[in-house]
Write an enzyme that holds these catalytic residues in place. Structure first.
Site, short mmCIF file in Angstrom:
data_model
loop_
_atom_site.label_atom_id
_atom_site.label_comp_id
_atom_site.label_asym_id
_atom_site.label_seq_id
_atom_site.Cartn_x
_atom_site.Cartn_y
_atom_site.Cartn_z
N GLY A 93 0.83 -1.20 0.00
CA GLY A 93 0.00 0.00 0.00
C GLY A 93 0.86 1.25 0.00
N SER A 94 1.99 1.19 0.68
CA SER A 94 2.88 2.36 0.76
C SER A 94 3.41 2.76 -0.60
CB SER A 94 4.07 2.05 1.68
OG SER A 94 3.65 1.67 2.96
N TYR A 103 -3.48 7.07 7.63
CA TYR A 103 -2.27 6.27 7.43
C TYR A 103 -2.25 5.85 5.97
CZ TYR A 103 1.46 2.90 8.03
OH TYR A 103 2.66 2.23 7.93
N ASP A 150 -8.04 5.63 -0.79
CA ASP A 150 -7.12 4.61 -0.30
C ASP A 150 -7.97 3.46 0.29
OD1 ASP A 150 -5.37 3.01 1.13
OD2 ASP A 150 -4.24 4.68 1.99
N GLU A 151 -8.10 2.40 -0.51
CA GLU A 151 -8.91 1.24 -0.09
C GLU A 151 -8.02 0.13 0.48
OE1 GLU A 151 -12.51 0.10 -0.91
OE2 GLU A 151 -12.86 2.24 -0.80
N VAL A 152 -6.77 0.47 0.77
CA VAL A 152 -5.79 -0.56 1.13
C VAL A 152 -6.28 -1.45 2.28
CG1 VAL A 152 -3.47 -0.94 2.05
CG2 VAL A 152 -3.81 0.68 0.19
N LYS A 153 -6.85 -0.84 3.30
CA LYS A 153 -7.21 -1.66 4.45
C LYS A 153 -8.66 -2.10 4.49
CE LYS A 153 -5.91 -2.23 9.20
NZ LYS A 153 -5.03 -1.67 10.23
N THR A 203 11.07 -3.56 -10.07
CA THR A 203 11.39 -4.70 -10.94
C THR A 203 10.48 -5.91 -10.76
OG1 THR A 203 13.66 -3.95 -10.95
CG2 THR A 203 13.26 -6.19 -11.76
C1 PLP Z 1 -1.56 -0.48 5.69
C2 PLP Z 1 -2.03 0.69 4.93
C3 PLP Z 1 -1.24 1.29 3.94
C4 PLP Z 1 0.17 0.83 3.67
O1 PLP Z 1 0.22 -0.48 3.20
P1 PLP Z 1 1.55 -1.35 3.35
O2 PLP Z 1 1.22 -2.62 2.67
O3 PLP Z 1 1.83 -1.48 4.80
O4 PLP Z 1 2.65 -0.61 2.64
C5 PLP Z 1 -1.77 2.32 3.22
N1 PLP Z 1 -3.01 2.78 3.45
C6 PLP Z 1 -3.80 2.25 4.40
C7 PLP Z 1 -5.17 2.79 4.59
C8 PLP Z 1 -3.33 1.20 5.19
O5 PLP Z 1 -4.09 0.69 6.15
#
Ligand code: PLP
Length: 438
Positions: A111-112, A138, A237-240, A294
């Site tokens: 996600g970062s 975050y 940001d849908e990462v979590k 890469t």
């Molecule tokens: C965890 C998170 C990230 C970062 O993801 P990583 O896989 O740890 O790099 C980015 N955005 C949100 C909302 C997160 O919860």
């Protein structure tokens, strides 16, 4: 010589800057919704390993896809040659992510890096240097993504110049109402943050690490309207909380958002490193050699991603997450009758937070030691979870979406017992001294 366990070896070998430890749990395996501790005990996983374990551990669909892909590996990089799993996954992501016009997908590992990529390409393609994000947000732990984050655990690093951090309205502790935040934004636009300098706003559709906060209805939509008026792009940001966790395929759908860019991570790889950005072609094609990693988009990680998206459909995980999530949250809410410390249970689907308070009237958060003790006791009783929140007072539940109703009931019973035991003084400060992380 006495046996040196994983925990001691971890402390001697793994850098503190790259770890968060909430309990003594050390792992040798995992199956289904259980983590296998060194020594062989199976622990119910209510953490989802912080999100990636959307399908639990060793899900047959992921095992099969990864095995097939690694046995006949179509290269090890997407930079030089297209490969079938990566291109298929990109096509699938375009199909399941709402959006207009021609769009393209970028793959990363986390996600970062995905938020970094979005940030850099937006700044370059729009020529606008500023960004908006939220206090408590975050977005990652690399220079770029960290620079637009607003978590209190990151005050060791300065924000990116030109970032405007707004409060995220919190309905439980309404220090800043939605109206107040929007008015602050208007004032910023009129004064020191000219909107034509702002490339994008980065939005968590539910604030997760900042404390599992569900925004007040209509807030994000109103923010989106204000930004659109000035040509400011909407990045979600849908990462979590994305990919079925919230009870819908995308968490932003609860808020009526129509993002220009969507960032995926964690769950997308089902435990393998994989992230993605979906955005407009004119931005995502900005320049060659702009965001090259890469091994990103390698056929093994993207095969896992394909299996995750397929399982979300095949197992109807959005509906399942909504259903089991409701059961689970209701179970936790029922505990509030017995435990004064539970201020609020909130969330969407299987993203659930329990806000712990010293006093229900003042809503003053409990000290971090109390939260850590409950997590420690849950570990002893057989469940893994973590905490979040800017005051470290929110129990975070991000279990695999394969959680069953029985698992949910077991989890609630463990939390119930753990709170009772901690209130009865069964866990000491010394027990948790090394588990208070952020
Ligand atoms: C965890 C998170 C990230 C970062 O993801 P990583 O896989 O740890 O790099 C980015 N955005 C949100 C909302 C997160 O919860």
């Amino acid at each position: 010589m006495s046996h040196v366990g994983l925990r001691q070896r971890d402390a001697r070998a793994i850098a503190e800057i790259g770890r968060l430890r909430f309990s003594p749990l050390s792992l040798v395996g995992g199956r289904g919704n259980r983590l296998i501790e060194e020594g062989g005990r199976a622990v119910l996983d209510l953490s989802g390993s912080a999100g990636p374990a959307l399908l639990g551990y060793g899900h047959p669909a992921i095992v099969e896809a990864v095995e097939k892909s690694i046995r006949n590996m179509a290269g090890a990089s997407l930079l030089l040659y297209p490969n079938e799993p990566a291109v298929s996954l990109a096509e699938k992501l375009l199909a399941v992510t709402p959006g207009e016009g021609e769009r393209r997908v970028w793959f990363g590992h986390s996600g970062s890096d995905a938020n970094d990529c979005a940030l850099r390409v937006l700044a370059a393609a729009t020529g606008r240097p500023r960004f908006i994000s939220f206090i408590g947000s975050y977005h990652g732990n690399l220079s770029g993504s960290m620079g637009i984050s607003g978590h209190t655990a990151m005050t060791h690093t300065l924000p990116r110049p030109g970032v405007l951090l707004l409060p995220y309205p919190d309905p439980y502790r309404p220090r800043f109402s939605a109206e107040a935040v929007l008015s602050m934004l208007d004032y910023q636009f009129e004064t020191t943050c000219p909107p034509h300098q702002v490339a994008a706003v980065f939005i968590e559709p539910m604030m997760s690490d900042g404390g599992l906060i569900v925004p007040p209805p209509g807030f994000l939509k109103a923010l989106q309207e204000r930004c659109r008026r000035h040509g400011i792009k909407i990045v979600v940001d849908e990462v979590k909380v994305g990919l079925a966790r919230s009870g819908l395929m995308h968490c932003f759908e609860h808020e009526g958002l129509t993002p220009d860019m969507v960032v995926f991570g964690k769950a997308l790889g089902g435990g393998l490193p994989l992230s993605a950005v979906v955005g407009p072609k004119e931005i995502m094609d900005h320049a060659a050699a702009f965001a090259l990693l890469t091994t990103a988009g390698n056929p093994v990680a993207t095969a896992a991603g394909g299996a995750v998206l397929k399982a979300i459909e095949d197992e109807r995980l959005p509906g399942r997450s909504a259903r089991i999530g409701t059961l689970f949250a209701e179970g936790l809410r029922a505990l509030a009758g017995r435990h004064e410390i539970i201020g609020e249970v909130r969330g969407r689907g299987l993203a659930v937070g329990v806000d712990l308070v010293v006093n229900r009237d003042t809503r003053e958060p409990v000290p971090a030691t109390t939260t850590a003790k409950i997590i420690y006791r849950c570990y002893e009783l057989g469940a893994a979870l973590t905490y979040v929140g800017l005051k470290a007072n929110v129990l975070e539940f991000m279990p695999p979406l394969t959680l069953t109703a029985d698992d949910a009931a077991e989890g609630v019973a463990i939390v119930d017992q753990a709170i009772a035991d901690v209130m009865a003084g069964k866990v000491s400060d010394a027990d948790v001294a090394s588990f208070m992380m952020w």
